[in-house]
Write an enzyme that holds these catalytic residues in place. Structure first.
Site, PDB file in Angstrom:
ATOM      1  N   GLU A 185       0.864  -1.175   0.000  1.00 40.21           N
ATOM      2  CA  GLU A 185       0.000   0.000   0.000  1.00 40.21           C
ATOM      3  C   GLU A 185       0.899   1.222   0.000  1.00 40.21           C
ATOM      4  OE1 GLU A 185      -3.248   0.246  -0.205  1.00 40.21           O
ATOM      5  OE2 GLU A 185      -3.744  -1.876  -0.109  1.00 40.21           O
ATOM      6  N   CYS A 222      -1.737   9.055   2.371  1.00 39.94           N
ATOM      7  CA  CYS A 222      -1.372   8.499   1.070  1.00 39.94           C
ATOM      8  C   CYS A 222      -2.364   8.902  -0.027  1.00 39.94           C
ATOM      9  CB  CYS A 222      -1.277   6.983   1.158  1.00 39.94           C
ATOM     10  SG  CYS A 222      -2.751   6.233   1.854  1.00 39.94           S
TER      11      CYS A 222
END
Lengths: 453, 398
Positions: A185, A222
């Site tokens: 991720e 993110c």
């Protein structure tokens, strides 16, 4: 199994204040952000997993074909074994426990390595998981590079890593030695296109951009909007709207605002300062730009018309700086996005249906949101994960369960229904039957029986 | 195509440019290419059979059953379904987010690389290609250099049928492959690895003699009939209760004779060993004196024809290489246990295999096998059919 997810859930209820304090210590995260983005999301994950688990675990019946008749087939989800979760410092609670929930739901034993850059949360996780969870199968290993390297030398059945591309490559190379599958991720430069021609509600758009950028850990997320693309003539209007809303959210002196997280540490503070000191962006700051090194704070900062070869446009910003790129025609923005590595998220504000369709079809990103930012993260029916440089694999909801499960193919046959043509000695007749069977319909089979080809 | 690093880099660059034109995203392009694969398989059956015979001594019926027929079917199914597969799936959005709607949209990954292997050199190159094309990708295929006739067939024929801007064949040594492999982590490229392992077959006692016979028949067909055991899902070894082992072995021998005859090299029904290196590897497995002593059938080898006779071994030492490495050849160890239930523990104490086969009518035992062991797949009461799409019952009635 249900019990453990339930226990993960009760951590969140009983230890709320300790969690809030730990996140305040680590990154000065506003309590409301902690509750909204970490606690609430985790509670939802637990609830969904507990509610759906039985359903997820059930074997999935699949159709079998005429060629294997009579038979029945199913896909059985089985745990992979012992998995490693390495999490990040920006949402240190959520990004640790959300994958752990998936791993447990799928029936694995888990080792969690929280980020050493959020030390208070790391030690709180070690303490709480020790108290609440079954320690024979769920462990926390705290530490930095040395401990992580030692962990990576072990053979795992899956490694789930949240973080940056550089470390991801080290993780994947270590995993390759044991053929261990990975979920990575990562992040990337997630763009926001603001359409100037379709009469969007600019106030709502700017509020949503601000909420996704500064309202989520001050840009240290993110899926934060990394940069905006809009047309030249519209940019001043957009900048004004952003200024107005930013001021109404964080006041005239945002460096003092309690509603903004600080920069995680002095390394990241120096990195962000360097982006602003780049010669190529001198004079481009149209809002903010204030810094307080002693408190590790940088105010929300907007830069207008930065060149595409500037430092700030060549790496993921991961902080409170928001550059705006201007184009003559909005269509050009697709090329801007597609000439860069694939981002984790891509956002578009527009009322133009054609543009939406074109955006969804042309832009490759982990996730795409139209007329909002970051929200897809909270929708557990959507897979969350990257593509290309923004990651491998996805999770959330059922996708988490799948990420930590092996899909075993199971075929049941009986002894009834055997034929000689699959066995040698091979003859021309057998070949004819075989062809009829595998490609033809009933007619071809009948023809084959009567020797016509 | 030559395979120097610079040229490969250039090829990939060109492919990436072509991908950016978005041509490969359209349904029409995908369907045209799938149709072209169908035509290719259809019009080149003889050439492919020949190449397979040249590389592996594979019998045309076996070639059709295990490779060409399956390919046609795969291409046809994909052609029929691709449009449906491409459609976005709507996601249910929780009420808190009202008003909003969500969907999951499959999109092509970009430039993908397919390494195929030598045992099913046509199938394992073109079947992944069908998948890659149906998803709208551009593709490089690197066929195995250990099946050279098939490799050059693919390199020569694919450009005649497929969009050469989007599909390229690069021939070469495995060194090229390993170079590309190590760079996967460096570039964060996701991989699908189709490997093998020691696939066990559990043989429970079947009280009905005709079931018993059929089970043995299916084992013999699968073990030796598929590229002489050189298949990733081939049966590696057999687990059977000690008291039935001699009965099982006698029946195995009987069907070997029936299927492959007395003169197996001449009959050409069985594939040969792919090359000298593998031939030697297999011979070495048999050289261990304790292993050699456990041979109860076969064991003869013919180096000039690269042929190894179907060979059965009874209880070879478990620490011998034949029981620690994937066999990938025509040798079948029979391992005896006291109670067939012990086979679950036996399998679990070893690395996870690609497939577990179990011949049993005991439903409790079936459930136990599915729940307690881990493998790529589990097949009850048959072999290989999970991919090979064998026979319907229609033929059985004839």
């Amino acid at each position: 199994m249900e019990k453990f997810d339930g226990e993960a859930g009760s951590i969140l209820v009983n230890e709320l204040n300790e969690i809030i304090d730990a996140l305040r210590n680590d990154i000065n995260k506003p309590p409301l952000e902690t509750v909204a983005y970490e606690i609430a999301m985790l509670k939802n994950s637990c609830k969904t997993a507990i509610k759906e688990l039985k359903h997820w675990m059930a074997p999935e019946k699949v159709k079998t074909s005429l060629t294997t008749f009579p038979s029945s087939a199913e896909i059985v989800s089985e745990p992979l074994g012992v998995v490693l979760v390495i999490s990040a410092w920006n949402y240190p609670f959520l990004l640790s426990l959300d994958p752990v929930i998936g791993a447990i739901a799928a029936g694995n034993a888990v080792v969690l390595k929280p980020s050493e850059l959020a030390p208070a949360t790391s030690s709180l996780l070690a303490k709480l998981l020790g108290e609440y969870m079954d320690n024979s199968s769920i462990r926390v290993v705290e530490g930095a590079v040395e401990e992580t390297s030692a962990l990576l030398q072990q053979k795992w059945d899956k490694i789930f890593y949240t973080g940056n591309g550089k470390v991801a490559r080290i993780v994947m190379a270590a995993a390759a030695k044991n053929l261990t599958p990975v979920v990575l991720e990562l992040g990337g430069k997630s763009p926001v296109i603001v359409d100037s021609n379709s009469n969007i509600n600019l106030q709502v758009a700017t509020r949503r951009i601000i909420a996704g950028k500064w309202g989520c850990n001050n840009g240290q997320a993110c899926i934060s909007p990394d940069y905006i693309i809009t047309t030249k003539d519209y940019a001043p209007k957009l900048v004004d709207a952003l200024k107005t809303e930013l001021e109404s959210f964080y006041g005239k002196n945002p460096l003092e605002s309690k509603d903004l997280s600080r920069i995680v540490n002095s390394n990241h503070f120096a990195r962000l300062s360097k982006l602003l000191d780049d010669d190529k962006v001198v004079g481009k700051i149209v809002y903010g730009g204030e810094k307080d090194e002693s408190k590790l704070r940088i105010s929300p900062t907007i830069l207008l018309d930065v060149p595409r070869d500037s430092l700030i446009m060549s790496e993921e910003i991961f902080g409170p700086l928001l550059p705006i790129i201007t184009v003559d025609k909005l269509e050009e923005s697709f090329n801007v996005i597609n000439s860069a590595p694939k981002p984790l998220a891509a956002y578009l504000f527009t009322n133009n249906k054609k543009l939406k369709e074109r955006f969804v079809k042309t832009v490759s990103a982990g996730g795409v949101v139209i007329n909002d930012t970051s929200l897809h993260l909270a929708v557990h029916t959507l897979p969350f994960g990257g593509v290309g440089d923004s990651g491998i694999g996805a999770y959330h909801g059922k996708f988490s369960f799948d990420a930590f499960s092996h899909k075993k193919a199971v075929l049941y046959r009986s002894f009834f229904g055997d034929a000689s043509i699959r066995y040698p000695p091979y003859t021309k007749t057998k070949m004819r039957f075989l062809k009829a069977l595998m490609t033809g319909g009933l007619l071809a089979i009948v023809n084959a029986i009567f020797g016509k080809s | 195509m030559n395979n120097t690093g610079v040229e490969i880099e250039e090829t990939v660059k060109e492919l990436r440019q072509y991908f950016k034109t978005e041509k490969t995203r359209s349904v029409t392009w995908r369907k045209n290419q799938l149709q072209a694969i169908l035509n290719l398989v259809h019009e080149n059956e003889d050439a492919m059979s020949k190449a397979l015979y040249q590389d592996l001594g594979k019998h045309p019926v076996e070639a059709y059953r295990d490779e060409l027929g399956g390919l046609e079917k795969s291409a046809q199914t994909t052609l029929n379904c691709v449009e449906k597969w491409m459609a976005p799936t709507k996601s249910h959005i929780p009420l808190v987010f009202f008003p909003a709607k969500g969907e999951v949209l499959p999109e092509p990954l970009g430039v993908v690389l397919i390494f195929s292997s030598w045992n099913f050199p046509i199938m394992l190159a073109l079947d992944p290609l069908i998948g890659a094309i149906s998803a709208g990708n551009v593709v490089v295929i690197k066929p195995s250099d250990q099946a050279p006739a098939c490799s050059s067939f693919l390199a020569n024929t694919l450009p005649q049928y497929l969009d050469t801007n989007a599909v390229k064949v690069i021939e070469g040594s495995p060194r090229v492959a390993s170079i590309v492999m190590t760079s996967a982590a460096r570039n964060l490229t996701p991989v699908t690895l189709e490997l093998g392992g020691k696939c066990p077959a559990i043989f429970d006692h079947l009280s009905n003699p005709s079931d018993f016979k059929m089970a043995v028949k299916r084992i013999v067909g699968a073990k030796w009939g598929t590229c002489s055991g050189q298949a990733c899902i081939g049966i590696d070894y057999l687990l059977v209760e000690e008291k039935f082992s001699s009965e099982v072995i006698e029946l195995l021998k009987k069907f070997i004779r029936k299927f492959y005859g007395e003169n197996m090299i001449e009959s050409r029904v069985l594939s040969r060993i792919v090359n000298k290196q593998h031939f030697e590897r297999l011979c070495n497995l048999l050289k261990d004196p304790l292993v050699a002593a456990s041979i109860v059938h076969g064991g003869s080898v013919d180096e000039t024809n690269l042929f190894i006779e179907p060979t059965i071994l009874l209880d070879p030492p478990l620490d011998a290489e034949i029981m620690t490495e994937e066999i990938f050849g025509p040798l079948l160890p029979v391992i005896t246990v006291n109670k067939i239930q012990e086979s679950i523990g036996f399998i679990k104490s070893r690395p996870k295999p690609l497939t577990i086969y179990a011949f049993t009518k005991d439903d409790t035992f079936k459930r136990k096998i599915v729940a307690e062991t881990s493998s790529g797949s589990v097949v009850f009461n048959d072999t290989l059919v999970q991919v090979m799409l064998l026979l319907p019952h229609l033929i059985f009635m004839l």
